[in-house]
Design a protein around this motif. Structure first.
Motif, PDB file in Angstrom:
ATOM      1  N   LEU A 143      12.396  31.634  12.647  1.00  0.00           N
ATOM      2  CA  LEU A 143      11.938  31.058  11.384  1.00  0.00           C
ATOM      3  C   LEU A 143      12.573  31.782  10.204  1.00  0.00           C
ATOM      4  O   LEU A 143      12.970  31.154   9.218  1.00  0.00           O
ATOM      5  CB  LEU A 143      10.412  31.145  11.295  1.00  0.00           C
ATOM      6  N   VAL A 144      12.684  33.113  10.303  1.00  0.00           N
ATOM      7  CA  VAL A 144      13.357  33.912   9.281  1.00  0.00           C
ATOM      8  C   VAL A 144      14.164  35.016   9.948  1.00  0.00           C
ATOM      9  O   VAL A 144      13.806  35.496  11.024  1.00  0.00           O
ATOM     10  CB  VAL A 144      12.367  34.540   8.270  1.00  0.00           C
ATOM     11  N   PHE A 145      15.253  35.417   9.294  1.00  0.00           N
ATOM     12  CA  PHE A 145      16.049  36.574   9.696  1.00  0.00           C
ATOM     13  C   PHE A 145      15.892  37.654   8.638  1.00  0.00           C
ATOM     14  O   PHE A 145      15.607  37.366   7.472  1.00  0.00           O
ATOM     15  CB  PHE A 145      17.528  36.216   9.835  1.00  0.00           C
ATOM     16  N   HIS A 146      16.161  38.903   9.064  1.00  0.00           N
ATOM     17  CA  HIS A 146      16.027  40.005   8.108  1.00  0.00           C
ATOM     18  C   HIS A 146      16.848  41.201   8.587  1.00  0.00           C
ATOM     19  O   HIS A 146      16.334  42.277   8.831  1.00  0.00           O
ATOM     20  CB  HIS A 146      14.543  40.399   7.983  1.00  0.00           C
ATOM     21  N   PHE A 147      18.154  41.010   8.732  1.00  0.00           N
ATOM     22  CA  PHE A 147      18.972  42.119   9.198  1.00  0.00           C
ATOM     23  C   PHE A 147      20.319  42.158   8.491  1.00  0.00           C
ATOM     24  O   PHE A 147      20.821  41.145   8.019  1.00  0.00           O
ATOM     25  CB  PHE A 147      19.153  42.085  10.719  1.00  0.00           C
ATOM     26  N   GLU A 148      20.850  43.365   8.413  1.00  0.00           N
ATOM     27  CA  GLU A 148      22.159  43.587   7.805  1.00  0.00           C
ATOM     28  C   GLU A 148      23.248  43.440   8.861  1.00  0.00           C
ATOM     29  O   GLU A 148      23.019  43.657  10.056  1.00  0.00           O
ATOM     30  CB  GLU A 148      22.214  44.992   7.199  1.00  0.00           C
ATOM     31  N   LEU A 160      27.319  32.652   5.683  1.00  0.00           N
ATOM     32  CA  LEU A 160      27.413  31.206   5.860  1.00  0.00           C
ATOM     33  C   LEU A 160      26.033  30.567   6.031  1.00  0.00           C
ATOM     34  O   LEU A 160      25.802  29.457   5.541  1.00  0.00           O
ATOM     35  CB  LEU A 160      28.295  30.869   7.070  1.00  0.00           C
ATOM     36  N   VAL A 161      25.127  31.262   6.715  1.00  0.00           N
ATOM     37  CA  VAL A 161      23.799  30.679   6.948  1.00  0.00           C
ATOM     38  C   VAL A 161      22.806  31.062   5.864  1.00  0.00           C
ATOM     39  O   VAL A 161      21.656  30.638   5.883  1.00  0.00           O
ATOM     40  CB  VAL A 161      23.247  31.052   8.344  1.00  0.00           C
ATOM     41  N   GLY A 162      23.234  31.895   4.896  1.00  0.00           N
ATOM     42  CA  GLY A 162      22.401  32.178   3.742  1.00  0.00           C
ATOM     43  C   GLY A 162      21.359  33.254   3.920  1.00  0.00           C
ATOM     44  O   GLY A 162      20.369  33.291   3.181  1.00  0.00           O
ATOM     45  N   THR A 163      21.587  34.182   4.855  1.00  0.00           N
ATOM     46  CA  THR A 163      20.586  35.233   5.067  1.00  0.00           C
ATOM     47  C   THR A 163      21.173  36.631   4.931  1.00  0.00           C
ATOM     48  O   THR A 163      20.495  37.613   5.269  1.00  0.00           O
ATOM     49  CB  THR A 163      19.941  35.101   6.467  1.00  0.00           C
ATOM     50  N   ARG A 164      22.383  36.750   4.425  1.00  0.00           N
ATOM     51  CA  ARG A 164      22.993  38.075   4.338  1.00  0.00           C
ATOM     52  C   ARG A 164      22.268  38.925   3.288  1.00  0.00           C
ATOM     53  O   ARG A 164      22.098  38.519   2.138  1.00  0.00           O
ATOM     54  CB  ARG A 164      24.462  37.962   3.975  1.00  0.00           C
ATOM     55  N   GLY A 165      21.820  40.102   3.699  1.00  0.00           N
ATOM     56  CA  GLY A 165      21.227  41.061   2.792  1.00  0.00           C
ATOM     57  C   GLY A 165      19.827  40.729   2.314  1.00  0.00           C
ATOM     58  O   GLY A 165      19.340  41.331   1.364  1.00  0.00           O
ATOM     59  N   ARG A 166      19.162  39.778   2.981  1.00  0.00           N
ATOM     60  CA  ARG A 166      17.816  39.437   2.530  1.00  0.00           C
ATOM     61  C   ARG A 166      17.014  38.811   3.659  1.00  0.00           C
ATOM     62  O   ARG A 166      17.566  38.363   4.662  1.00  0.00           O
ATOM     63  CB  ARG A 166      17.870  38.471   1.346  1.00  0.00           C
ATOM     64  N   MET A 167      15.715  38.787   3.469  1.00  0.00           N
ATOM     65  CA  MET A 167      14.824  38.094   4.386  1.00  0.00           C
ATOM     66  C   MET A 167      14.780  36.630   3.971  1.00  0.00           C
ATOM     67  O   MET A 167      14.427  36.308   2.834  1.00  0.00           O
ATOM     68  CB  MET A 167      13.424  38.701   4.312  1.00  0.00           C
TER      69      MET A 167
END
Length: 236
Positions: A143-148, A160-167
C-alpha cells in the motif's frame, strides 16, 4: 529477528529483482493469545530462523496479504504443514501451484488482538492491512513504500513510481485502483483506527505521527485528501 513491541517481532529480508533492483523486505511475526505465531508475508525460513520462531511458539498462521507477497509462501507451508494458510482474494486462482488456504476477507480477526481489513476497489492488488491492537501497530505491504535507494537502478525505479525519498503510495498502486470511491472508503476506515505505528513490508517503520503520515502518503488514493478523516473510531 527484532522485537518491535510486546508479542510482535519483525524479520528483515533483502529481495533483488532483475536488473539489480533492491527491495528491502520484512516479515512481521505476532504471538497470539493462543501462544501460536502469525507470520505476515513469510520470508525464507532457514533452520536458524526456525529455531528462533520455535522459541516463541508454534507457527499457526501463514499470511499472503496481497497479490504479490507469495514468493516464499510455499516453502513456509512445507516447513509448517499444520499452519493455516491465508491468501489474498484471487491469488490462488492466478497461481494454482500455491498451497490451498482460506481467503482473506474484510473483518478477518484472530481473537481480540488482531484484525484485518481489505482495501477495496483495488482487485489487482487485493491487499489486506492488519491492526495489532495491543501494540497499536498497523501492518501494511505494498500500500505504501518507505525506503531509500541502495543503488542507482533502485533509485531510478523509486523515482519512476513516485516514492523516492518519502513515504508514499506508488504510481503502480494508483494504476490498480478500479473503484476510487471504494478505495477511499476503505482507507478512511483504516485511518480512523487507533494505530500509533506503521510496520511496512518495504521500508522504515514509522513510529511517530503514524496516522497523519499514512494519511499524507495515501492522499492520491484518497482523491487528493491529506487530512485525517476524523476522530479515532472503534475497530470493525
Amino acid at each position: 529477528m527484532d522485537r518491535v513491541a510486546d508479542e510482535l517481532w519483525v524479520v528483515p529480508n533483502d529481495v533483488y529483482l532483475p536488473g539489480g533492483v533492491h527491495f528491502p523486505g520484512r516479515m512481521t511475526v505476532v504471538r497470539l493469545a493462543t501462544g501460536g505465531l502469525w507470520l505476515h508475508s513469510p520470508v525464507p525460513i532457514d533452520d536458524r530462523l526456525a529455531a528462533e520462531l520455535a522459541a516463541l511458539g508454534p507457527v499457526e498462521h501463514l499470511v499472503a496479504p496481497n497479490q504479490f507477497h507469495n514468493l516464499f509462501l510455499a516453502d513456509a507451508a512445507s516447513r509448517y504443514p499444520e499452519a493455516t494458510v491465508h491468501l489474498a482474494p484471487g491469488l490462488r486462482e492466478r497461481l494454482p501451484a500455491l498451497p490451498a488456504g482460506e481467503v482473506l476477507a474484510t473483518g478477518v480477526s484472530w481473537g481480540e488482538e488482531l484484525v484485518g481489513r481489505r482495501i477495496d476497489g483495488m482487485p489487482r492488488m487485493a491487499e489486506t492491512v492488519f491492526l495489532h491492537r495491543p501494540s497499536a501497530s498497523l501492518v501494511v505491504t505494498d500500500l505504501v513504500f518507505h525506503f531509500e535507494a541502495s543503488n542507482w537502478v533502485t533509485g531510478l525505479l523509486l523515482w519512476l513510481v513516485g516514492t523516492r525519498g518519502r513515504m508514499a503510495s506508488s504510481r503502480s498502486a494508483r494504476f490498480m485502483v478500479a473503484d476510487a470511491a471504494a478505495t477511499e472508503r476503505s482507507l478512511e476506515a483504516v485511518l480512523a483506527w487507533p494505530f500509533e505505528r506503521v510496520i511496512m513490508a518495504h521500508g522504515a517503520i514509522v513510529d511517530h505521527d503514524a496516522r497523519a503520515r499514512l494519511a499524507e502518503a495515501t492522499a492520491r488514493l484518497r482523491r487528493g485528501a491529506t487530512a485525517l478523516p476524523g476522530p479515532v473510531a472503534a475497530v470493525s
